[in-house]
Design an enzyme around this catalytic site. Structure first.
Site, PDB file in Angstrom:
ATOM      1  N   CYS A   2       0.808  -1.253   0.003  1.00  0.00           N
ATOM      2  CA  CYS A   2       0.088   0.156  -0.014  1.00  0.00           C
ATOM      3  C   CYS A   2       0.784   1.298  -0.041  1.00  0.00           C
ATOM      4  CB  CYS A   2      -0.897   0.058   1.256  1.00  0.00           C
ATOM      5  SG  CYS A   2      -1.943  -1.232   1.311  1.00  0.00           S
ATOM      6  N   ARG A  27       4.868   0.376  -5.949  1.00  0.00           N
ATOM      7  CA  ARG A  27       5.107  -0.451  -4.836  1.00  0.00           C
ATOM      8  C   ARG A  27       3.876  -1.784  -5.212  1.00  0.00           C
ATOM      9  NH1 ARG A  27       6.471   2.364  -0.352  1.00  0.00           N
ATOM     10  NH2 ARG A  27       5.165   1.235   1.062  1.00  0.00           N
ATOM     11  N   TRP A  76      -3.007  -2.639  -1.543  1.00  0.00           N
ATOM     12  CA  TRP A  76      -2.551  -4.095  -2.048  1.00  0.00           C
ATOM     13  C   TRP A  76      -3.440  -5.029  -1.127  1.00  0.00           C
ATOM     14  CZ3 TRP A  76       0.351  -8.061   0.260  1.00  0.00           C
ATOM     15  CH2 TRP A  76       0.881  -8.959  -0.817  1.00  0.00           C
ATOM     16  N   ASN A 100      -1.475   1.772   5.826  1.00  0.00           N
ATOM     17  CA  ASN A 100      -0.491   0.601   5.334  1.00  0.00           C
ATOM     18  C   ASN A 100      -0.026  -0.131   6.134  1.00  0.00           C
ATOM     19  OD1 ASN A 100       1.557  -0.638   3.929  1.00  0.00           O
ATOM     20  ND2 ASN A 100       2.929   1.269   3.635  1.00  0.00           N
ATOM     21  N   GLY A 101      -0.125  -1.450   6.119  1.00  0.00           N
ATOM     22  CA  GLY A 101       0.425  -2.669   7.144  1.00  0.00           C
ATOM     23  C   GLY A 101      -0.797  -3.203   7.599  1.00  0.00           C
ATOM     24  N   GLU A 487      17.619 -17.200  -9.601  1.00  0.00           N
ATOM     25  CA  GLU A 487      17.223 -15.735  -9.896  1.00  0.00           C
ATOM     26  C   GLU A 487      16.531 -15.577 -11.227  1.00  0.00           C
ATOM     27  OE1 GLU A 487      16.852 -13.338  -8.143  1.00  0.00           O
ATOM     28  OE2 GLU A 487      16.803 -11.422  -9.507  1.00  0.00           O
ATOM     29  N   LYS A 491      12.607 -14.484 -11.617  1.00  0.00           N
ATOM     30  CA  LYS A 491      12.494 -13.373 -12.826  1.00  0.00           C
ATOM     31  C   LYS A 491      11.625 -13.690 -13.705  1.00  0.00           C
ATOM     32  CE  LYS A 491      13.766 -10.617 -11.181  1.00  0.00           C
ATOM     33  NZ  LYS A 491      14.541 -10.300 -10.147  1.00  0.00           N
ATOM     34  N   GLU A 494       7.850 -14.240 -12.209  1.00  0.00           N
ATOM     35  CA  GLU A 494       7.246 -13.163 -11.663  1.00  0.00           C
ATOM     36  C   GLU A 494       6.797 -12.238 -12.631  1.00  0.00           C
ATOM     37  OE1 GLU A 494       9.129 -10.352  -8.731  1.00  0.00           O
ATOM     38  OE2 GLU A 494      10.925 -10.465  -9.900  1.00  0.00           O
ATOM     39  N   HIS A 510      17.851 -36.547  -9.891  1.00  0.00           N
ATOM     40  CA  HIS A 510      17.317 -36.742  -8.646  1.00  0.00           C
ATOM     41  C   HIS A 510      15.702 -36.376  -8.692  1.00  0.00           C
ATOM     42  CE1 HIS A 510      21.079 -37.896  -6.894  1.00  0.00           C
ATOM     43  NE2 HIS A 510      21.488 -36.780  -7.000  1.00  0.00           N
ATOM     44  N   LYS A 609       6.451  -4.188  -4.643  1.00  0.00           N
ATOM     45  CA  LYS A 609       7.666  -3.669  -4.791  1.00  0.00           C
ATOM     46  C   LYS A 609       8.384  -4.168  -3.350  1.00  0.00           C
ATOM     47  CE  LYS A 609      11.697  -2.353  -6.604  1.00  0.00           C
ATOM     48  NZ  LYS A 609      12.647  -3.379  -7.132  1.00  0.00           N
TER      49      LYS A 609
HETATM   50  O1  M6R Z   1      13.374  -5.112  -0.912  1.00  0.00           O
HETATM   51  P1  M6R Z   1      13.914  -6.413  -0.660  1.00  0.00           P
HETATM   52  O2  M6R Z   1      15.170  -6.929  -1.289  1.00  0.00           O
HETATM   53  O3  M6R Z   1      13.984  -6.711   0.791  1.00  0.00           O
HETATM   54  O4  M6R Z   1      12.483  -7.195  -1.307  1.00  0.00           O
HETATM   55  C1  M6R Z   1      13.038  -8.567  -1.366  1.00  0.00           C
HETATM   56  C2  M6R Z   1      12.209  -9.312  -2.327  1.00  0.00           C
HETATM   57  O5  M6R Z   1      10.557  -8.947  -1.996  1.00  0.00           O
HETATM   58  C3  M6R Z   1      12.195  -8.851  -3.725  1.00  0.00           C
HETATM   59  O6  M6R Z   1      13.733  -9.246  -4.047  1.00  0.00           O
HETATM   60  C4  M6R Z   1      11.300  -9.887  -4.699  1.00  0.00           C
HETATM   61  O7  M6R Z   1      11.485 -11.098  -4.731  1.00  0.00           O
HETATM   62  C5  M6R Z   1      11.602  -8.968  -6.181  1.00  0.00           C
HETATM   63  N1  M6R Z   1      10.304  -8.733  -6.678  1.00  0.00           N
HETATM   64  C6  M6R Z   1      12.198 -10.097  -7.186  1.00  0.00           C
HETATM   65  O8  M6R Z   1      12.433  -9.285  -8.407  1.00  0.00           O
END
Ligand code: M6R
Length: 614
Positions: A2, A27, A76, A100-101, A487, A491, A494, A510, A609
Site C-alpha cells: 500500500c 509499490r 494492495w 499501510n500495514g 534468480e 524473474k 514473476e 534426482h 515492490k
Molecule cells: O526490498 P527487498 O530486497 O527486501 O525485497 C525482497 C523481495 O521482496 C524482492 O527481492 C522480490 O523477490 C523481487 N520482486 C524479485 O524481483
C-alpha cells in the site's frame, strides 16, 4: 505494498495526491482512492485497478475535489478482495483514514465495535481504525488525542493518515512499523510512504521514527514520541538524483537493466582507491574495522532476489575467507528459533530496507543478544528502517529501482557483497594482498563486461520467442551459477507468469529430469569455469531426452548450436565474478518473454515492490 499520500496546503491538493499515487504505483497495488475535505464534507472516490482509473473518475466532477486537505492511497489487498468497498480511504462519520500495514487484532476490535452499533462496509482491517478513532473522538473531541488513544489498542505494524471534517486544518499521521515520511513545504506540508511521491512538491523531508505521531497543518509540524513533543531533522535531498522516470525506455525494468554498468561502477567507486586501484579505499568501512575484525561467523538474512545475492555471497565468504557463512530466507528464519552463535556478523540484504520479514529476522537475532553480534544492512535506501536498526550500513548505489522485478539492485548487491568479503578478508588477514589486488582488478572490469553483455539484447529477444507459449521452464546452473539459475527462474515467473524452477544441474537426475520433454525449455548458465565439464554432461542428459536447451555460454567455451540447442555467447569473465555478468542474460530473457506475453512488466499482478507485511 500500500502507498499513502496526504497534503494540507493553501492550493488545491487533488492533483498533488493523484500525482503522488502515480509515483507510488511501483509499490504494487490493486485499487486506489482519495478523500478531500471540501465545504465541510468528505469527498471520496475509489476505483479498482490503476491510478489512472481514479484520475479519470475524479475528472468527471473535478470541482468536488477542489480542497486544501486530503489523503490518498493505493491498496494492495490483505484483508478482503480488491474491490471498491475495500479500497481506502475508509470513513467513519466525519473521519477518513488511509492505512499501510496490518492490524492483527482487527477481528476482536470489529466485534466490539459492531456491539456498539458501528456498521462495517468493507472486509478490511482498516475500517476498524476509522471507527475506533470516531468512537474515541466522541469522548475526546481532539483528533490528535483520539488517534493517540487508539494506537495502543492496535496490534501490528502500520502507518496511518487521518483527517476529520471538523478539523479541516489538521492532517494526523502515525508511523509504527511501516514506512512514512513528512514532506516539508512552505505554507504546506505533506505525508507519503516514499519521498519519491512528493518530489514534485518538495525536496525537504523528515523521517519519522517508529511510534511517532505527527500533526501537520499548513504552517506547522508537531511530532510526538511517547506523548512528548520531539524534533526530527529536516533532510534536504538532491531531487534530480532521486527522481526516476522511464526516459526513452518502454519499461522501468528495461531502463534499470541498462543502468547496471553505471550502477555497478558507482558501487565500486565507493570502495576502490582511484589512485591505487589494487587497494581498497582507506575510508571504506574504516570506522567499523574493530567490529569486523572480531567476527567468526556470517549469517545472511534476506528474501527473494536479495536472498539469491546472499547465496552467491556464501560461496564467496567461505571460499575466499574460510569464514563459515549461512544464508536463509528471513521469512523462515524468524519462525524457527534459530541459534545465532557468538561473534556473528548478521548481514541483512534488502533493496528497500522495509521488508517486514527481513526486519523481523534481524530483530530476532538482536533479541538473542549473542556476544559480539554485529549487524549490517546491505541496502539501496539510506533512510530505511533496516539501515536505522543495524550497526553498519553498506549501501548499494543502484539509484531508485521502480520495476517490481529487481535487476540493478541485485547486481549492485553482488558487487557490494564482494567488496565486503574483501574488506573482511583484508581486515582479518585472511587474504593476501596479491589475491586482493587480482580481485579488485577483476571487479573493475565488470562495468565494461556488463556493458558488453547488454549487446546480447537482440539475440536474447529472438531467443525469447521460443518461450512465448510455454507453460513451464527450468533454469540450470552449478556452483556460483546455481543462485543465478534460481534468480532467472524467479524473474521469469514473476513477470511472465510462466512457471519456472531453478535447479543445481547436478540435482537433475534426482527428480526434475522426469519433467524434461520437447515442450520444456531449459535455460543453462554455462560459463567456462571449473564446473563446465560436469555441466556439459548434465546438458547431455537433457538433450538425450529431447529437451530443448537455451544456453548462455562463455565466448571461449567453444559450444556450438545444434538441433534443440541454442547458444548465446556471453563475454568472458573470471569465474568468481561471473554471477554478476550472467545475471544480465536471464534478466533480458525474462523481460522479452514478458513483453511478448503482454503482461504488466513493471507491476506484475499480485506483487508489491516493497513487502512491508509478513
Ligand atoms: O526490498 P527487498 O530486497 O527486501 O525485497 C525482497 C523481495 O521482496 C524482492 O527481492 C522480490 O523477490 C523481487 N520482486 C524479485 O524481483
Amino acid at each position: 505494498m500500500c502507498g499513502i499520500v496526504g497534503a494540507v496546503a493553501e492550493r488545491n491538493i487533488a492533483n498533488i495526491l493523484l500525482e503522488g499515487l502515480k509515483r507510488l504505483e511501483y509499490r504494487g497495488y490493486d485499487s486506489a482512492g482519495l478523500t478531500v475535505i471540501r465545504d465541510g464534507e468528505l469527498h471520496r472516490e475509489r476505483q479498482v485497478g490503476k491510478v489512472q482509473a481514479l484520475v479519470d473518475a475524479v475528472a468527471i466532477n473535478p470541482e468536488f475535489f477542489d480542497g486544501h486537505i486530503g489523503i490518498a492511497h493505493t491498496r494492495w489487498a490483505t484483508h478482503g478482495e480488491p474491490a471498491q468497498r475495500n479500497a481506502h480511504p475508509h470513513v467513519s462519520g466525519k473521519i477518513a483514514v488511509v492505512h499501510n500495514g496490518i492490524v492483527e487484532n482487527y477481528a476482536e476490535l470489529k466485534e466490539e465495535l459492531i456491539a456498539k452499533g458501528y456498521e462495517f462496509t468493507s472486509q478490511t482491517d482498516t475500517e476498524v481504525v476509522a471507527h475506533l478513532i470516531n468512537d474515541l473522538y466522541k469522548q475526546t473531541p481532539d483528533l490528535l488525542e483520539a488517534v493517540r488513544a487508539v494506537i495502543p489498542l492496535l496490534h501490528g505494524a502500520f502507518a496511518l493518515g487521518i483527517v476529520h471534517v471538523d478539523s479541516p486544518e489538521e492532517l494526523i499521521t502515525v508511523r509504527l512499523g511501516s514506512p512514512l515520511v513528512i514532506g516539508v513545504g512552505i505554507g504546506e506540508n505533506f505525508i507519503a510512504s516514499d519521498q519519491l511521491a512528493l518530489l514534485p512538491v518538495t525536496n525537504r523531508f523528515m523521517y519519522l521514527e517508529e511510534g511517532d505521531i505527527a500533526k501537520l497543518t499548513r504552517n506547522s509540524i508537531q511530532i510526538f514520541a511517547d506523548g512528548v513533543e520531539v524534533s526530527r531533522k529536516i533532510h534536504e535531498i538532491d531531487a534530480q538524483q532521486h527522481n526516476a522516470d522511464k526516459g526513452e525506455f518502454k519499461h522501468y525494468m528495461l531502463k534499470e537493466i541498462y543502468e547496471q554498468p553505471d550502477a555497478v561502477a558507482r558501487t565500486l567507486e565507493m570502495a576502490i582507491d582511484s589512485t591505487n586501484t589494487s587497494k581498497l579505499r582507506d575510508d571504506f568501512l574504516q570506522r567499523h574495522e574493530d567490529k569486523l575484525s572480531g567476527i567468526r561467523n556470517i549469517q545472511i538474512l534476506a528474501c527473494g532476489t536479495s536472498y539469491h545475492a546472499g547465496m552467491v555471497a556464501k560461496y564467496w565468504f567461505e571460499n575466499l575467507t574460510r569464514l563459515p557463512c549461512s544464508v536463509e530466507v528471513a521469512s523462515e528464519f524468524r519462525y524457527r528459533n534459530p541459534v545465532v552463535v557468538d561473534n556473528s556478523l548478521v548481514i541483512c540484504i534488502s533493496q528497500s530496507g522495509e521488508t517486514a520479514d527481513t526486519l523481523s529476522a534481524l530483530r530476532d537475532t538482536q533479541k538473542q543478544k549473542p556476544t559480539g553480534l554485529v549487524s549490517l544492512a546491505l541496502c539501496n535506501v539510506a533512510t530505511s528502517s533496516l539501515v536505522r536498526e543495524t550497526d553498519i550500513y553498506l549501501p548499494t548505489l543502484a539509484g531508485p529501482e521502480i520495476g517490481v522485478a529487481s535487476t540493478k539492485a541485485f547486481t549492485t548487491q553482488l558487487v557490494a557483497l564482494m567488496l565486503l568479503v574483501l574488506k573482511v578478508g583484508a581486515t582479518q588477514q585472511r587474504m593476501d594482498s596479491e589475491r586482493l589486488g587480482t580481485l579488485l582488478s577483476e571487479l573493475q572490469q565488470l562495468p565494461g563486461q556488463l556493458y558488453a553483455s547488454l549487446h546480447l539484447d537482440a539475440a536474447i529477444k529472438t531467443m525469447s520467442e521460443s518461450f512465448e507459449d510455454k507453460k513451464s521452464c527450468l533454469f540450470l546452473g552449478r556452483g556460483l551459477q546455481f543462485p543465478i539459475a534460481l534468480e532467472g527462474a524467479l524473474k521469469l515467473k514473476e513477470i511472465s507468469y510462466i512457471h519456472a524452477e531453478g535447479y543445481a544441474a547436478g540435482e537433475l537426475k534426482h527428480g526434475p529430469l522426469a519433467l524434461v520433454d520437447k515442450d520444456m525449455p531449459i535455460v543453462v548458465l554455462a560459463p567456462k569455469d571449473s564446473m563446465f565439464d560436469k555441466l556439459k554432461a548434465n546438458m547431455q542428459e537433457v538433450h538425450a531426452r529431447h529437451g530443448e536447451l537455451f544456453v548462455f555460454a562463455s565466448e571461449s567455451s567453444k559450444m556450438v548450436a545444434e538441433d534443440r540447442m541454442h547458444v548465446v555467447y556471453v563475454p568472458d569473465v573470471c569465474e568468481t565474478l561471473a554471477p554478476v555478468v550472467y545475471s544480465i542474460p536471464v534478466q533480458l530473457l525474462s523481460y522479452h518473454v514478458a513483453v511478448m506475453r503482454g503482461t504488466d512488466v513493471d507491476q506484475p499482478r499480485n506483487l508489491a515492490k516493497s513487502v512491508t507485511v509478513e
